[in-house]
Scaffold this motif. Structure first.
Motif, PDB file in Angstrom:
ATOM      1  N   SER A 298       5.172  27.176 -39.789  1.00 30.12           N
ATOM      2  CA  SER A 298       3.981  27.039 -38.502  1.00 30.12           C
ATOM      3  C   SER A 298       4.685  26.347 -36.718  1.00 30.12           C
ATOM      4  O   SER A 298       4.594  27.362 -36.313  1.00 30.12           O
ATOM      5  CB  SER A 298       2.977  25.481 -38.775  1.00 30.12           C
ATOM      6  OG  SER A 298       2.411  26.379 -39.703  1.00 30.12           O
ATOM      7  N   ASP A 299       5.730  25.693 -36.913  1.00 34.72           N
ATOM      8  CA  ASP A 299       5.955  25.268 -35.828  1.00 34.72           C
ATOM      9  C   ASP A 299       7.336  26.443 -35.412  1.00 34.72           C
ATOM     10  O   ASP A 299       7.179  26.174 -34.918  1.00 34.72           O
ATOM     11  CB  ASP A 299       7.619  24.064 -36.052  1.00 34.72           C
ATOM     12  CG  ASP A 299       6.180  23.024 -36.521  1.00 34.72           C
ATOM     13  OD1 ASP A 299       5.069  22.380 -36.307  1.00 34.72           O
ATOM     14  OD2 ASP A 299       6.767  21.803 -37.014  1.00 34.72           O
ATOM     15  N   GLU A 300       7.778  26.470 -36.592  1.00 33.01           N
ATOM     16  CA  GLU A 300       8.991  28.265 -36.177  1.00 33.01           C
ATOM     17  C   GLU A 300       8.294  29.122 -34.854  1.00 33.01           C
ATOM     18  O   GLU A 300       8.485  29.079 -34.421  1.00 33.01           O
ATOM     19  CB  GLU A 300       9.656  28.723 -37.582  1.00 33.01           C
ATOM     20  CG  GLU A 300      10.689  27.096 -37.700  1.00 33.01           C
ATOM     21  CD  GLU A 300      11.548  27.684 -39.007  1.00 33.01           C
ATOM     22  OE1 GLU A 300      12.527  27.053 -38.779  1.00 33.01           O
ATOM     23  OE2 GLU A 300      10.651  28.272 -39.502  1.00 33.01           O
ATOM     24  N   THR A 301       6.914  29.652 -35.732  1.00 35.05           N
ATOM     25  CA  THR A 301       6.358  30.505 -35.313  1.00 35.05           C
ATOM     26  C   THR A 301       6.033  29.524 -34.166  1.00 35.05           C
ATOM     27  O   THR A 301       6.150  31.317 -32.536  1.00 35.05           O
ATOM     28  CB  THR A 301       5.298  30.835 -35.919  1.00 35.05           C
ATOM     29  OG1 THR A 301       5.449  31.385 -37.236  1.00 35.05           O
ATOM     30  CG2 THR A 301       4.393  31.592 -35.036  1.00 35.05           C
ATOM     31  N   ILE A 302       5.412  28.614 -33.930  1.00 34.61           N
ATOM     32  CA  ILE A 302       4.441  28.517 -32.498  1.00 34.61           C
ATOM     33  C   ILE A 302       6.089  28.701 -31.089  1.00 34.61           C
ATOM     34  O   ILE A 302       6.108  29.324 -30.169  1.00 34.61           O
ATOM     35  CB  ILE A 302       4.094  26.914 -32.281  1.00 34.61           C
ATOM     36  CG1 ILE A 302       2.972  26.841 -33.228  1.00 34.61           C
ATOM     37  CG2 ILE A 302       4.125  26.421 -30.623  1.00 34.61           C
ATOM     38  CD1 ILE A 302       2.159  27.361 -32.971  1.00 34.61           C
ATOM     39  N   LYS A 303       7.091  28.203 -31.556  1.00 30.85           N
ATOM     40  CA  LYS A 303       8.397  28.154 -30.310  1.00 30.85           C
ATOM     41  C   LYS A 303       8.664  30.028 -30.381  1.00 30.85           C
ATOM     42  O   LYS A 303       9.036  30.060 -28.650  1.00 30.85           O
ATOM     43  CB  LYS A 303       9.806  27.274 -31.637  1.00 30.85           C
ATOM     44  CG  LYS A 303       9.271  26.045 -31.330  1.00 30.85           C
ATOM     45  CD  LYS A 303      10.047  25.438 -32.130  1.00 30.85           C
ATOM     46  CE  LYS A 303      10.530  23.840 -32.029  1.00 30.85           C
ATOM     47  NZ  LYS A 303      11.440  23.347 -32.840  1.00 30.85           N
ATOM     48  N   LEU A 304       8.979  30.498 -31.180  1.00 29.79           N
ATOM     49  CA  LEU A 304       8.486  32.299 -31.261  1.00 29.79           C
ATOM     50  C   LEU A 304       7.358  32.752 -30.646  1.00 29.79           C
ATOM     51  O   LEU A 304       7.982  33.783 -29.747  1.00 29.79           O
ATOM     52  CB  LEU A 304       8.722  32.858 -32.770  1.00 29.79           C
ATOM     53  CG  LEU A 304       9.277  33.928 -32.462  1.00 29.79           C
ATOM     54  CD1 LEU A 304      10.959  33.980 -31.839  1.00 29.79           C
ATOM     55  CD2 LEU A 304       9.416  34.232 -34.179  1.00 29.79           C
ATOM     56  N   VAL A 305       6.408  32.811 -30.396  1.00 33.70           N
ATOM     57  CA  VAL A 305       5.173  32.850 -29.119  1.00 33.70           C
ATOM     58  C   VAL A 305       5.342  32.199 -28.557  1.00 33.70           C
ATOM     59  O   VAL A 305       5.277  32.770 -27.183  1.00 33.70           O
ATOM     60  CB  VAL A 305       3.982  32.291 -30.147  1.00 33.70           C
ATOM     61  CG1 VAL A 305       3.272  32.565 -29.201  1.00 33.70           C
ATOM     62  CG2 VAL A 305       3.694  33.141 -31.246  1.00 33.70           C
ATOM     63  N   ASP A 306       6.136  30.734 -27.843  1.00 30.80           N
ATOM     64  CA  ASP A 306       6.269  30.816 -27.081  1.00 30.80           C
ATOM     65  C   ASP A 306       7.699  31.198 -25.762  1.00 30.80           C
ATOM     66  O   ASP A 306       7.155  31.552 -24.751  1.00 30.80           O
ATOM     67  CB  ASP A 306       6.450  29.155 -26.952  1.00 30.80           C
ATOM     68  CG  ASP A 306       6.342  28.895 -25.722  1.00 30.80           C
ATOM     69  OD1 ASP A 306       5.726  29.455 -24.364  1.00 30.80           O
ATOM     70  OD2 ASP A 306       7.107  27.532 -25.428  1.00 30.80           O
ATOM     71  N   LYS A 307       8.075  31.754 -26.864  1.00 28.06           N
ATOM     72  CA  LYS A 307       9.681  32.602 -26.165  1.00 28.06           C
ATOM     73  C   LYS A 307       9.031  33.814 -26.161  1.00 28.06           C
ATOM     74  O   LYS A 307       9.611  34.499 -24.610  1.00 28.06           O
ATOM     75  CB  LYS A 307      10.092  32.783 -27.229  1.00 28.06           C
ATOM     76  CG  LYS A 307      12.079  33.016 -26.844  1.00 28.06           C
ATOM     77  CD  LYS A 307      12.978  33.389 -28.287  1.00 28.06           C
ATOM     78  CE  LYS A 307      14.420  33.607 -27.294  1.00 28.06           C
ATOM     79  NZ  LYS A 307      15.175  33.504 -28.478  1.00 28.06           N
ATOM     80  N   TYR A 308       7.935  34.551 -26.448  1.00 26.87           N
ATOM     81  CA  TYR A 308       7.495  35.586 -26.057  1.00 26.87           C
ATOM     82  C   TYR A 308       6.798  36.126 -24.835  1.00 26.87           C
ATOM     83  O   TYR A 308       7.006  36.347 -24.059  1.00 26.87           O
ATOM     84  CB  TYR A 308       6.380  36.330 -27.308  1.00 26.87           C
ATOM     85  CG  TYR A 308       7.509  37.467 -28.363  1.00 26.87           C
ATOM     86  CD1 TYR A 308       7.472  38.667 -28.367  1.00 26.87           C
ATOM     87  CD2 TYR A 308       7.237  36.354 -29.531  1.00 26.87           C
ATOM     88  CE1 TYR A 308       8.068  39.334 -29.263  1.00 26.87           C
ATOM     89  CE2 TYR A 308       8.348  37.011 -30.604  1.00 26.87           C
ATOM     90  CZ  TYR A 308       8.743  39.164 -31.018  1.00 26.87           C
ATOM     91  OH  TYR A 308       9.155  39.273 -31.330  1.00 26.87           O
ATOM     92  N   ILE A 309       6.558  34.753 -24.834  1.00 22.79           N
ATOM     93  CA  ILE A 309       5.463  34.591 -23.449  1.00 22.79           C
ATOM     94  C   ILE A 309       5.801  33.864 -22.332  1.00 22.79           C
ATOM     95  O   ILE A 309       6.010  35.458 -21.637  1.00 22.79           O
ATOM     96  CB  ILE A 309       4.642  33.083 -23.668  1.00 22.79           C
ATOM     97  CG1 ILE A 309       2.937  33.341 -24.810  1.00 22.79           C
ATOM     98  CG2 ILE A 309       3.005  32.863 -22.134  1.00 22.79           C
ATOM     99  CD1 ILE A 309       2.495  32.763 -25.121  1.00 22.79           C
ATOM    100  N   ARG A 310       6.562  33.733 -22.573  1.00 22.41           N
ATOM    101  CA  ARG A 310       7.508  32.886 -21.121  1.00 22.41           C
ATOM    102  C   ARG A 310       8.751  34.167 -20.480  1.00 22.41           C
ATOM    103  O   ARG A 310       9.168  34.172 -19.589  1.00 22.41           O
ATOM    104  CB  ARG A 310       9.134  31.392 -21.441  1.00 22.41           C
ATOM    105  CG  ARG A 310       8.266  30.705 -21.325  1.00 22.41           C
ATOM    106  CD  ARG A 310       8.961  29.544 -21.710  1.00 22.41           C
ATOM    107  NE  ARG A 310       9.202  29.551 -23.404  1.00 22.41           N
ATOM    108  CZ  ARG A 310      10.516  29.705 -23.798  1.00 22.41           C
ATOM    109  NH1 ARG A 310      11.354  29.754 -22.768  1.00 22.41           N
ATOM    110  NH2 ARG A 310      11.121  29.472 -24.901  1.00 22.41           N
TER     111      ARG A 310
END
Length: 267
Positions: free
Chosen positions: A40-52
């Protein structure tokens, strides 16, 4: 009409749009389904990267039922396997991965992931749009989220009761608002078809299908007790709540899934 739209967006879809970030994901395959080895933590970081990076993303969660369905629906299989992030949203999928010798780190439950992403959006001033469910449900969901996350930039919502000919109108609304994340609470596989259509119309949001999460967040349906969530029995709680709708899907579906996993292990 559905088939014509499918042909249209399959011709327009370009996998390279999501490859920039997708290339870093480690993936396994279970029953013809690609799944990311992500917590879950890794998914959150990856989604944040997509948004940025302003990259479009179809954030997918698969459980036994979804895997059963896509193995009977080639169109759905293509959509699921082309998603930028594919999480294991089912205890049975995680158990199957371990049985097959390619273990996934954990179940990434859809509603928990949604709430963590909402928190991320509040903390980083990302905008959110809700799409799906009945009007009163999505309205109440919006109210609850604004109460829990006072600084959340929730820029709009729309119920899920519209027809295929209205998809272009939905797309135009999203193009005007440009939300960072769109949570979609619509029945599968229409949900997947719609998200792919919206992405291929140029909407660069992160789209996440959230199943019945709006019903739970709004209080229309209770969530399983914590001990059932931790024990991988949340599906059983849902069956108890809606036996007529879900008994066949979960009991017979889970048996079919287990049988298929056993065959994959022993082929």
């Amino acid at each position: 009409m559905i088939d014509n739209l499918y042909c249209y967006f399959m011709k327009k879809w370009t996998p390279a749009k999501q490859e920039k970030i997708l290339g870093t994901n480690q993936r396994i395959t279970i029953l013809n389904t690609l799944i990311d080895v992500l917590s879950s933590d890794e998914t959150i970081k990856l989604v944040d990267k997509y948004i940025r990076n302003n990259e479009p993303l179809h954030l997918m969660g698969v459980n036994a039922d979804k895997i059963n369905e896509l193995n009977k629906n080639e169109r759905l299989k293509q959509i699921v396997n082309s998603c930028g992030v594919i999480n294991a949203d089912g205890a049975s999928v995680v158990l199957a991965s371990r049985y097959l010798g390619k273990p996934l780190p954990e179940r990434v439950a859809g509603i928990d992931l949604m709430m963590r992403l909402v928190e991320l959006c509040e903390n980083k001033s990302y905008s959110v749009y809700l799409l799906g469910a009945k009007q009163e449900i999505v309205e109440t969901t919006a109210e609850v989220l604004k109460t829990r996350f006072p600084k959340l930039n929730l820029i709009g919502y729309h119920n899920g009761y519209f027809k295929e000919q209205d998809w272009s109108n939905i797309s135009n609304i999203l193009k005007e608002l440009k939300p960072n994340i769109v949570f979609v609470g619509i029945t599968s596989p229409i949900k997947e078809y719609l998200i792919e259509y919206l992405q291929n119309e140029g909407n660069n949001s992160v789209f996440m299908g959230v199943g019945g999460s709006f019903d739970v967040i709004s209080g229309n349906l209770p969530r399983a007790p914590l001990w059932m969530q931790k024990s991988g029995l949340e599906w059983l709680f849902r069956v108890i709540l809606e036996p007529r709708r879900l008994f066949k899907r979960y009991f017979f579906g889970n048996l079919a899934f287990l049988k298929s996993v056993w065959k994959e292990k022993n082929k």
